[in-house]
Scaffold this motif. Sequence first.
Motif, short mmCIF file in Angstrom:
data_model
loop_
_atom_site.label_atom_id
_atom_site.label_comp_id
_atom_site.label_asym_id
_atom_site.label_seq_id
_atom_site.Cartn_x
_atom_site.Cartn_y
_atom_site.Cartn_z
N ARG B 258 -26.24 13.41 37.91
CA ARG B 258 -25.00 13.46 37.30
C ARG B 258 -24.33 14.82 37.24
NH1 ARG B 258 -24.73 9.25 32.18
NH2 ARG B 258 -24.89 7.32 33.45
N ALA B 259 -25.12 16.05 37.16
CA ALA B 259 -24.54 17.36 37.05
C ALA B 259 -23.66 17.45 38.36
CB ALA B 259 -25.80 18.13 36.88
N ARG B 260 -24.00 17.15 39.45
CA ARG B 260 -23.37 17.32 40.59
C ARG B 260 -21.76 16.84 40.59
NH1 ARG B 260 -25.05 14.81 46.45
NH2 ARG B 260 -23.48 15.91 47.64
N GLY B 261 -21.65 15.71 39.76
CA GLY B 261 -20.33 15.26 39.68
C GLY B 261 -19.33 16.13 38.86
N TYR B 262 -20.05 17.06 38.11
CA TYR B 262 -19.34 17.87 37.08
C TYR B 262 -19.45 19.36 37.66
CZ TYR B 262 -19.76 13.88 33.90
OH TYR B 262 -19.75 12.67 33.24
N GLY B 263 -20.01 19.42 38.75
CA GLY B 263 -19.94 20.81 39.43
C GLY B 263 -21.05 21.80 38.91
N PHE B 264 -22.20 21.56 38.34
CA PHE B 264 -23.06 22.60 38.19
C PHE B 264 -24.52 21.87 38.47
CE2 PHE B 264 -21.86 20.10 34.13
CZ PHE B 264 -23.13 19.88 33.80
N PRO B 265 -25.45 22.72 38.22
CA PRO B 265 -26.95 22.29 38.98
C PRO B 265 -27.56 21.40 37.82
CG PRO B 265 -26.64 24.68 38.58
CD PRO B 265 -25.56 24.19 38.14
N GLY B 266 -28.35 20.08 38.59
CA GLY B 266 -29.18 19.43 37.79
C GLY B 266 -30.39 19.47 38.32
N ILE B 267 -31.51 19.39 37.67
CA ILE B 267 -32.66 19.21 37.67
C ILE B 267 -33.69 18.57 36.80
CG2 ILE B 267 -33.36 21.45 36.25
CD1 ILE B 267 -35.10 22.18 38.56
N ARG B 268 -34.54 17.76 37.72
CA ARG B 268 -35.68 17.09 36.88
C ARG B 268 -36.88 17.57 36.91
NH1 ARG B 268 -36.41 10.66 38.57
NH2 ARG B 268 -34.64 10.34 37.24
N VAL B 269 -37.33 17.79 35.75
CA VAL B 269 -38.65 18.51 35.55
C VAL B 269 -39.56 17.32 34.95
CG1 VAL B 269 -38.26 19.11 33.54
CG2 VAL B 269 -39.81 20.60 34.50
N ASP B 270 -40.81 17.36 35.02
CA ASP B 270 -41.80 16.90 34.40
C ASP B 270 -41.92 17.00 33.21
OD1 ASP B 270 -44.08 15.40 33.29
OD2 ASP B 270 -45.41 15.81 35.29
N GLY B 271 -41.30 16.23 32.26
CA GLY B 271 -41.18 16.38 30.68
C GLY B 271 -42.66 16.63 30.09
N ASN B 272 -43.58 16.07 30.90
CA ASN B 272 -45.15 16.29 30.07
C ASN B 272 -45.76 17.33 30.51
OD1 ASN B 272 -44.18 13.62 29.01
ND2 ASN B 272 -45.99 12.30 29.69
N ASP B 273 -44.86 18.13 31.39
CA ASP B 273 -45.93 19.43 31.83
C ASP B 273 -45.09 20.68 31.22
OD1 ASP B 273 -46.26 21.72 33.31
OD2 ASP B 273 -45.27 21.11 35.05
N VAL B 274 -45.82 21.39 30.18
CA VAL B 274 -45.21 22.23 29.33
C VAL B 274 -44.86 23.40 30.17
CG1 VAL B 274 -47.68 23.41 28.58
CG2 VAL B 274 -45.50 23.15 26.99
N LEU B 275 -45.70 23.73 31.19
CA LEU B 275 -45.37 24.86 32.04
C LEU B 275 -44.17 24.68 32.70
CD1 LEU B 275 -47.07 27.55 32.28
CD2 LEU B 275 -48.04 26.66 34.16
N GLY B 276 -44.08 23.51 33.31
CA GLY B 276 -42.88 22.97 34.13
C GLY B 276 -41.65 23.41 33.34
N CYS B 277 -41.60 22.79 32.05
CA CYS B 277 -40.51 22.84 31.09
C CYS B 277 -40.02 24.31 30.97
CB CYS B 277 -40.85 21.81 30.11
SG CYS B 277 -40.83 20.19 30.14
N LEU B 278 -41.30 25.06 30.44
CA LEU B 278 -41.04 26.43 29.99
C LEU B 278 -40.28 27.01 31.18
CD1 LEU B 278 -41.49 28.95 28.18
CD2 LEU B 278 -44.00 29.18 29.39
N ALA B 279 -40.77 26.81 32.45
CA ALA B 279 -40.24 27.47 33.57
C ALA B 279 -38.74 27.08 33.96
CB ALA B 279 -41.08 27.35 34.65
N VAL B 280 -38.52 25.89 33.91
CA VAL B 280 -37.44 25.35 34.30
C VAL B 280 -36.26 25.71 33.34
CG1 VAL B 280 -36.10 23.44 34.51
CG2 VAL B 280 -38.19 23.50 35.91
N THR B 281 -36.62 25.63 31.99
CA THR B 281 -35.74 25.93 30.97
C THR B 281 -35.37 27.52 30.95
OG1 THR B 281 -36.84 24.23 29.66
CG2 THR B 281 -35.24 25.71 28.55
#
Lengths: 348, 423
Positions: B258-281
């Motif tokens: 959905r972010a694309r329609g508003y003009g900013f980046p959107g990303i899906r991260v594995d929400g059960n991956d604490v390292l992934g969530c830390l990095a992406v955030t």
Amino acid sequence: MAAPTRSTVNGSAGHSENPSTVQTLTIGKAINLGLRTAMESDDKVIVLGEDVGKLGGVFRITDGLQKDFGEQRVLDTPLAESGIIGTAVGLAVRGFRPVCEIQFEGFIFPGFDQIVSQLAKLHYRTQGKIKVPVVIRVPFGGGIGAVEHHSESPESLFAHVAGLKVVSCSNPVDAYWMIQQAIDCDDPVLFFEPKKLYHMGTLKAPVDTTVTPTPLFQSRLLREGTAATLVGYGPSVKVCLDAANAAAEEGTELAVIDLRSLSPLDLTPVFESVRRTGRLITVSEAQSESSLAAEIATRVQQECFYSLEAPVLRVTGFDTPYPPAKLEEYYLPDLDRVLHAVDRSLAW
Amino acid sequence: MSSPEQWAHPEPGDATAATAAKPTPEQVIAGLRATTEGGADLTQLLTPEGERIASPIFDPYVADVDAEALRELYRDMVLVRRADREANAMQRQGQLGIWVPLLGQEAAQIGSGRALRPTDMAFPSYREHGVGYARGVDFRELLGIFRCSDQGGWDFKEHGFHPYTIVIGNQVLNACGYAMGQKFEGKVGNTDGQGNPSETDEATIVYFGDGATSQGDVHEGFVWAAVYDAPLVFFCQNNQWAISEPTERQSRLPLYQRARGYGFPGIRVDGNDVLGCLAVTRWALEVCRNGNGPVLIEAFTYRMDAHTTTDDPTRYRLSDELEAWKLKDPIERVRVHLTRNGGADAAFFAEVDAASDAFAAELRDYCFNMPDPTPERIFANVYAEPSPVLDAQRDEFLAYLEGFDGAEEAGSEAPGVVKAGER
């Protein structure tokens, strides 16, 4: 002209005879000057709303402010009223004092959720740890020959919500001071502006920017009277005064009180007047059922039961949606309807 | 897997084209796979099996996370889960009016919460107990809300953690305003003397769920943050369920798109991956602090327990689904990773378990002994300024209550009075 300090707004400044501090203004220009003064004295005061920037608002109330204070203090916002209120809440949490403009009262309802759920309750929810000094300016009332949603009087809906303060100005002097006092208030304030009177030349009045203003949440006795008491606010104050003038020509002296504050209600002057006159007529463009007019009637019968010579009467809009504007002259309280109510009260 | 473009753009005149109401069987399968697997665009640094996956983009954001730091993230998640389970149990024992479990969302909350700087601001909804913990809020302070003793009493400024917001989506606009304020105050896009991003720049993060993405306030928040370049990270925990409604009831499109329609980046991260969530955030916060405007993160996770303690998920979802998600448990994968790589030994895990039990016992003790508020609380702080009207109401009501004292002592009720409030 020196910008008044906060203490001036709060009513502790002395009186000045300097005529250069007096400007003759309409209500609209007085609000504009009040906003300007508030923005000059505190750089945390920002204005946001639809078309408030370059255009100066559809009623020109914010005219010239963006030019002088810049786009970060006068924000032309996306067309989203919940966004206006919701971001104002966040800006207030951050330490700003946002002044929102809702273009017409009928468009406030997309923002009603944010007003009721967040703006009104954050201070209570956090037991005072978070203050939300947001002002929401709302042009309200009818008589301008407009299409639907442009002529309503929804103030009672907001007065019913705990945590909000609701005020309405009826003249240029109050308009100038009350907008500054509302901005200075640490509570959220709904500021209802009588749009029909914005640019009415006959209401122009000298505004002395150095006098001590009446405190924001006080009502004011505008005219002493003995036969009956009229209470109004916003646009209906003019109707009350016109009616009192007409009645005086026939020898009937009517008291007139401008409520100014709709929440909290300051009814002490009303009680005092009713104890003298024994009769009360409330005048408002809003529907009567479950309204401020009803609240006033309740409080007056509690406080003045033995003084009342007649039931409290209400001259209001009807309990219908606002009608097509070709019919609004029937819908809106006018001098004749007020005097008719006075006759009924006196004949009781 | 069919692409979202295919779902959204049937060919003109194609009478058999699928609609949201009537997808083709292939689309149903594709949608289910997207829901359970996260789709091709899922960012993941730690697999459910505890394998570390290299990511050229995101590895630099967790380069500092050594075994010790990973152990601390593990500890955070275990403590938060233990506290969550204890609170859930206390609700069952009548000590809390309701509890809103976070079970399964520990990695999304700890990973994102630990990505914040002290000067950043977080706006939670009502399930972000893990984020609150990461922001230094005493977990005990969350209990009052659910015991219905208070409505949240922590120091919001000190912790950079706004009060819980229960009306779905409201906080997104409030967070957006706050972030606009950060920008207006010049707290984004600064550099130090060497041309590096300034350490004093700020950002805001706002938490909401998949259900909230249907709210107007969330859409308005997207629009506003975009047009004002507000330093706001939209952190959507897609836990697949909005009480009983699956994500498919909220969107045709994967939410991050959905972010694309508003003009900013959107990303899906594995929400059960604490390292992934830390990095992406951390990445998203950096984008914001540098003045590039908002980012949407969809943390793809799963609500392993009920919506709240009043909910009964057996009425609307299969236990198979829960069993499948248990294999992707956010805590277990870190434990496996640490064990396999020698990052922790049995003594560490035993110590964390003991600490979490002690933490739970403290919570329990605190909750059982929490005093009820006094009636004066009803009238307090409605307004910032004094309110004579409310003072009078309070005094009248307290005097009324006092009238019962004598009656209680005499063992009978005041005559003609049945309940407080009936007047």
